[in-house]
Design an enzyme around this catalytic site. Structure first.
Site, PDB file in Angstrom:
ATOM      1  N   ALA A  17      37.311  48.186  43.099  1.00  0.00           N
ATOM      2  CA  ALA A  17      35.871  47.983  42.978  1.00  0.00           C
ATOM      3  C   ALA A  17      35.458  46.613  43.506  1.00  0.00           C
ATOM      4  CB  ALA A  17      35.446  48.136  41.527  1.00  0.00           C
ATOM      5  N   CYS A  18      36.353  45.642  43.411  1.00  0.00           N
ATOM      6  CA  CYS A  18      36.033  44.278  43.852  1.00  0.00           C
ATOM      7  C   CYS A  18      35.904  44.158  45.361  1.00  0.00           C
ATOM      8  CB  CYS A  18      37.101  43.306  43.364  1.00  0.00           C
ATOM      9  SG  CYS A  18      37.244  43.276  41.573  1.00  0.00           S
TER      10      CYS A  18
END
Length: 159
Positions: A88-89
């Site tokens: 997600a980062c």
């Protein structure tokens, strides 16, 4: 100070949130586990990139060694399956996920990492659909991978 009506509404909101967390911790987790178990059982170059404890119940990150994640996403999109590559980062970036690298995910799997996110709206039918459609996609991509020797070694080791 809150008036009586506001306190009642706040209490109702808290109860709804608690029920939602309970559902996510049980039913959404069960669907995630079903998806993971099936993928890891049926796709020999798949590996779980996360730990099995201390994790959120609605997300899994699976690496497909020696296959490009963007190609996997493209083929999944063709059959109506939505997911993301990497972590997600680094969503939206083609760079290897620094989070997955810090978790010691092998470089051979980082570029082929797919993140599946589930919610209270995810159905068993949708999970079964991914379980049905994903293995042929991966098989097709294995067939065109330039890393045939490496994939054969993994298959021999895990098969």
């Amino acid at each position: 100070a809150l008036d009586m009506e506001a306190r009642e509404l706040l209490g109702l909101a808290a109860a709804l949130a608690k029920d939602g967390l309970k559902y996510e911790a049980t039913e959404v987790k069960r669907l995630r586990d079903k998806l993971e178990t099936s993928i890891l059982k049926n796709i020999y170059n798949a590996r779980l990139n996360t730990g099995v404890v201390n994790r959120v119940p609605n997300t899994t990150n699976i690496g497909f060694e020696y296959i490009e994640g963007e190609l996997i996403l493209l083929h999944m999109s063709d059959v109506g399956i939505c997911a993301s590559s990497g972590s997600a980062c680094t969503s939206g970036s083609l760079e290897p996920s620094h989070v997955l690298r810090a978790m010691n995910v092998p470089f051979t799997a980082v570029h082929g990492s797919i993140r599946f996110s589930l919610s209270k709206y995810t159905t068993e039918k949708e999970i079964d659909y991914v379980i049905e459609k994903l293995p042929p996609i991966i098989e097709k991509l294995i067939g065109i991978s330039p890393y045939q020797d490496e994939l054969a070694a993994i298959k021999k080791l895990r098969g």
